[in-house]
Motif scaffolding. Structure first.
Motif, mmCIF file in Angstrom:
data_model
loop_
_atom_site.group_PDB
_atom_site.id
_atom_site.type_symbol
_atom_site.label_atom_id
_atom_site.label_comp_id
_atom_site.label_asym_id
_atom_site.label_seq_id
_atom_site.Cartn_x
_atom_site.Cartn_y
_atom_site.Cartn_z
ATOM 1 N N PHE A 151 44.262 53.339 61.884
ATOM 2 C CA PHE A 151 45.167 54.397 61.433
ATOM 3 C C PHE A 151 46.247 54.645 62.474
ATOM 4 N N GLY A 152 47.388 55.090 61.966
ATOM 5 C CA GLY A 152 48.511 55.434 62.827
ATOM 6 C C GLY A 152 49.012 56.817 62.482
ATOM 7 N N ILE A 153 49.390 57.569 63.503
ATOM 8 C CA ILE A 153 49.942 58.912 63.319
ATOM 9 C C ILE A 153 51.140 59.083 64.236
ATOM 10 N N VAL A 154 51.978 60.042 63.939
ATOM 11 C CA VAL A 154 52.969 60.457 64.916
ATOM 12 C C VAL A 154 52.206 60.971 66.136
ATOM 13 N N HIS A 155 52.569 60.496 67.308
ATOM 14 C CA HIS A 155 51.810 60.841 68.512
ATOM 15 C C HIS A 155 51.834 62.351 68.715
#
Length: 248
Positions: A151-155
């Motif tokens: 998964f990827g998110i805005v840091h």
């Protein structure tokens, strides 16, 4: 606004209303600048070879990532709650078939056909979901034993990075430990500390494989900075955070 007052339904409605045809056409092949240069390379590297694998694109949006994975040989199901985005993705599939099945539904509430999956990818979704823990749990449940969740998110340590860089020539943050609404041009995100996401990975019994915080290649930034000075921040600080974990 208190983030606890947001429901998944309200957030989905906002995303659905903001999904313009113009934006989806512009980004429908491989995403916007940040996704092309930061998100896509990280996600594809962490997933590894996908040819022949069953992959769930959880929160597939306009379908661009589903199509990239299908073009690499994956058998892809894209799950997305926003009707306008699902319609666009299905239209693309009809005009240029890659075998992607798009399902409209809320990740935490819709039974996903085609599982269990070898991999689940959830790109730029969890930070936009008010009730995010059931959504992450649904991703974990959809995996076979040994399956991979990326998964990827805005840091969360660097939200609004480009805007802060334009205004101040540096990044400023003064309430990292709080949970709050991050108002965006299309729909809100919801700030949570990084520990919330990583602790939930552990609570679900997943085994952490890798955490990545990619920076922008200076060569890629050089041309873009002239149009938007905020892009220069991506060379020095991570705009996105990516996590790979596996089912034991």
């Amino acid at each position: 606004m208190d983030p606890r007052k947001w429901t998944d339904e309200a957030a989905i409605a906002r995303w659905d209303a903001s999904a313009t045809r113009e934006a989806m056409e512009a980004h429908g092949r491989d995403g916007d600048f940040a996704k092309r240069h930061l998100a896509n390379p990280a996600l594809l590297r962490m997933l590894g070879p996908v040819s022949g694998l069953r992959v769930l694109d959880a929160g597939s949006g306009d379908g661009y990532l589903s199509r990239m994975l299908a073009a690499r040989g994956a058998r892809v199901v894209g799950l997305e709650p926003a009707g306008a985005m699902v319609a666009f993705a299905r239209e693309r599939e009809e005009s240029d078939p890659l075998g992607v099945e798009y399902v409209q539904g809320d990740l935490a509430r819709t039974p996903v056909p085609g599982g269990p999956f070898d991999a689940v990818v959830c790109s730029m979704v969890l930070m936009a979901v008010p009730d995010w823990r059931p959504a992450m749990a649904a991703c974990a449940r959809a995996l076979r034993p040994g399956g991979l969740f990326v998964f990827g998110i805005v840091h969360p340590a660097f939200e609004g990075l480009a805007g802060s860089w334009r205004r101040h020539g540096e990044y400023r943050q003064d309430r990292y430990l709080e949970e709050y609404v991050v108002h965006g041009p299309a729909a809100p995100d919801f700030h949570r500390p990084l520990s919330a996401y990583l602790n939930e990975v552990a609570a679900l019994g997943l085994r952490l494989r890798e955490v990545a915080e990619p920076g922008l290649d200076p060569d890629a930034a050089r041309g873009a900075v002239a149009a938007d000075p905020g892009v220069g921040a991506y060379v020095r600080m991570p705009n996105f955070l990516f996590v790979a974990a596996e089912v034991p």
